[in-house]
Design a protein around this motif. Sequence first.
Motif, PDB file in Angstrom:
ATOM      1  N   GLY A 155       0.794  -1.221   0.000  1.00  0.00           N
ATOM      2  CA  GLY A 155       0.000   0.000   0.000  1.00  0.00           C
ATOM      3  C   GLY A 155       0.824   1.266   0.000  1.00  0.00           C
ATOM      4  N   LEU A 156       2.003   1.210   0.576  1.00  0.00           N
ATOM      5  CA  LEU A 156       2.866   2.382   0.592  1.00  0.00           C
ATOM      6  C   LEU A 156       3.163   2.878  -0.814  1.00  0.00           C
ATOM      7  N   SER A 157       3.309   1.954  -1.748  1.00  0.00           N
ATOM      8  CA  SER A 157       3.682   2.355  -3.107  1.00  0.00           C
ATOM      9  C   SER A 157       2.489   2.617  -4.005  1.00  0.00           C
ATOM     10  N   THR A 158       1.287   2.182  -3.592  1.00  0.00           N
ATOM     11  CA  THR A 158       0.169   2.271  -4.517  1.00  0.00           C
ATOM     12  C   THR A 158      -0.969   3.164  -4.073  1.00  0.00           C
ATOM     13  N   GLY A 159      -0.995   3.583  -2.831  1.00  0.00           N
ATOM     14  CA  GLY A 159      -2.171   4.332  -2.398  1.00  0.00           C
ATOM     15  C   GLY A 159      -1.884   5.349  -1.321  1.00  0.00           C
ATOM     16  N   SER A 160      -2.938   6.033  -0.938  1.00  0.00           N
ATOM     17  CA  SER A 160      -2.832   7.057   0.091  1.00  0.00           C
ATOM     18  C   SER A 160      -2.913   6.418   1.467  1.00  0.00           C
ATOM     19  N   LEU A 161      -2.521   7.177   2.477  1.00  0.00           N
ATOM     20  CA  LEU A 161      -2.606   6.714   3.853  1.00  0.00           C
ATOM     21  C   LEU A 161      -4.050   6.390   4.208  1.00  0.00           C
ATOM     22  N   LEU A 162      -4.967   7.209   3.744  1.00  0.00           N
ATOM     23  CA  LEU A 162      -6.378   7.025   4.068  1.00  0.00           C
ATOM     24  C   LEU A 162      -6.870   5.646   3.657  1.00  0.00           C
ATOM     25  N   GLN A 163      -6.392   5.157   2.513  1.00  0.00           N
ATOM     26  CA  GLN A 163      -6.798   3.841   2.031  1.00  0.00           C
ATOM     27  C   GLN A 163      -6.375   2.721   2.960  1.00  0.00           C
ATOM     28  N   HIS A 164      -5.229   2.872   3.592  1.00  0.00           N
ATOM     29  CA  HIS A 164      -4.616   1.778   4.335  1.00  0.00           C
ATOM     30  C   HIS A 164      -4.528   2.056   5.829  1.00  0.00           C
ATOM     31  N   LYS A 165      -5.346   2.982   6.317  1.00  0.00           N
ATOM     32  CA  LYS A 165      -5.301   3.346   7.734  1.00  0.00           C
ATOM     33  C   LYS A 165      -5.579   2.136   8.618  1.00  0.00           C
ATOM     34  N   ASP A 166      -6.515   1.275   8.209  1.00  0.00           N
ATOM     35  CA  ASP A 166      -6.838   0.090   9.000  1.00  0.00           C
ATOM     36  C   ASP A 166      -5.633  -0.834   9.131  1.00  0.00           C
ATOM     37  N   MET A 167      -4.811  -0.899   8.075  1.00  0.00           N
ATOM     38  CA  MET A 167      -3.625  -1.741   8.127  1.00  0.00           C
ATOM     39  C   MET A 167      -2.632  -1.215   9.157  1.00  0.00           C
ATOM     40  N   VAL A 168      -2.479   0.086   9.206  1.00  0.00           N
ATOM     41  CA  VAL A 168      -1.570   0.683  10.184  1.00  0.00           C
ATOM     42  C   VAL A 168      -2.067   0.395  11.591  1.00  0.00           C
ATOM     43  N   ASP A 169      -3.378   0.472  11.792  1.00  0.00           N
ATOM     44  CA  ASP A 169      -3.946   0.228  13.117  1.00  0.00           C
ATOM     45  C   ASP A 169      -3.737  -1.210  13.576  1.00  0.00           C
ATOM     46  N   MET A 170      -3.581  -2.125  12.623  1.00  0.00           N
ATOM     47  CA  MET A 170      -3.422  -3.536  12.971  1.00  0.00           C
ATOM     48  C   MET A 170      -2.002  -3.876  13.418  1.00  0.00           C
ATOM     49  N   LEU A 171      -1.045  -2.995  13.179  1.00  0.00           N
ATOM     50  CA  LEU A 171       0.352  -3.305  13.469  1.00  0.00           C
ATOM     51  C   LEU A 171       0.654  -3.209  14.960  1.00  0.00           C
ATOM     52  N   GLU A 172       1.351  -4.222  15.458  1.00  0.00           N
ATOM     53  CA  GLU A 172       1.845  -4.146  16.824  1.00  0.00           C
ATOM     54  C   GLU A 172       3.189  -3.429  16.867  1.00  0.00           C
TER      55      GLU A 172
END
Length: 445
Positions: free
Chosen positions: A21-38
């Motif tokens: 996602g870092l290379s293909t989209g905005s932060l808004l698109q992948h915010k849930d992924m960031v929230d899942m990281l420990e």
Amino acid sequence: MTSNISAINSEAFAKERLFAGLSTGSLLQHKDMVDMLEDVDMRGMWQRTPLHEGVRLGKADWVEELLSRGADPHLMDDSRESPLSAAQEMVRLFPNDPHRSQVLKLVTLVHRRDEAMVQRLRVSPSAPSACLLHAASSEVSRSDSEIASLKTCVDTLRQEMKSLFAQMSSSVTEAKDQTRGRYPLLPSHEAVQPWAGECATGGVAGLGDGTSANSSEERRKCIEAMLGKTRVVHGDRFDRVRWFYERIYDRDDFTALMLKHLSVESEVKVLVDSESTNIQKMKQRFTDLNGLTGKGNRWTVFADLESETVYLGVGEGFSDDLVAGWFARALSQLSLKLLFCNGGRPYEREDSGSEHEWKRVMDQVEEEKRCRGFLLDRWIHYAYRKISSLAKDCYMAATVPGIIARSGSSVGRYQLLDNVPLLFAFYSNHVVPKMLVKTRSNDVA
């Protein structure tokens, strides 16, 4: 999204999708992924963290978010490069890019904050952590063991930041879910901001006036236009040819845009042998960009730039992904020739600025080839081994849509950015805008 993924696999899933996602989209698109990281400092390829990748891509929104969650700007990757040193290098390479400058400011700010924390701990090790950011600093000599201890304190504080942010994110998620449950008609922020294909450099590569590259009507018109320029010389597998056009169009905004550009060029022709994996029955011999004579039985696809014709053999034998990549690369060579009118080079004859930028791209390819050897993508090796400078330039630029069509959007972009980031940046910043102007000024036939 989190509820659909098991607790065991959620971290691995988030890691895989976040780096893509870092290379293909905005932060808004992948915010849930960031929230899942420990651990926001998880390691990917070449031991790079998400912060490394955000810095290399010039994604200021990603970098700001990661830093706010406690990402460490001093961690080294396999090449001994930290996000801080990478940010400084990106500004040197792209001095006029405001996104790169913003990224450097953000990383430098956190670096200075960490330095101030260490300095304050030297003066008053018992000071509460909440006061460290605002205290004055002074230099006090310490032993190596004491300095190591101070750095450990800073790492501990960073872990506290990560933990606090995770707790805060969890609370925000709960509140959001409760609000949506109480007011089901309330739209989410994510729902009202559809993604139109964001380039790694931060610009939007939309292919129409406010529409996505994957608009079904645009897609249909583009593919029908390309099929109108295509003739199956041997065999009757016209459906297979359509499938390859659809495959390339759907891979990524870059490959869709390339097809849209070719669809408005009147002289483009594509000749296909659907019975064979080579083009010998259509073109026994040809002269390539090196000025050398080639034999058709050794080529699955060939772009004859002089006649503005692409020859393709789509018989069964090679993997569909590989053939789609070869086909996209050949189509891209023709697109470059028609777009810049410079034999196939990715810049116009009198554009000395772009020519200089392209030289930097090729210098980086040479450096990466020297350092990595055969760890570099084989198609980049193939382009660089061409004899003439024209062949090198044309094949190298066409490698971008070729690799994306071969590997898919997320993986292809990541491979390009990991191998030669300047190549992907040049294509994004120079070739894509030129194609957008060309396609927007013409309607698909």
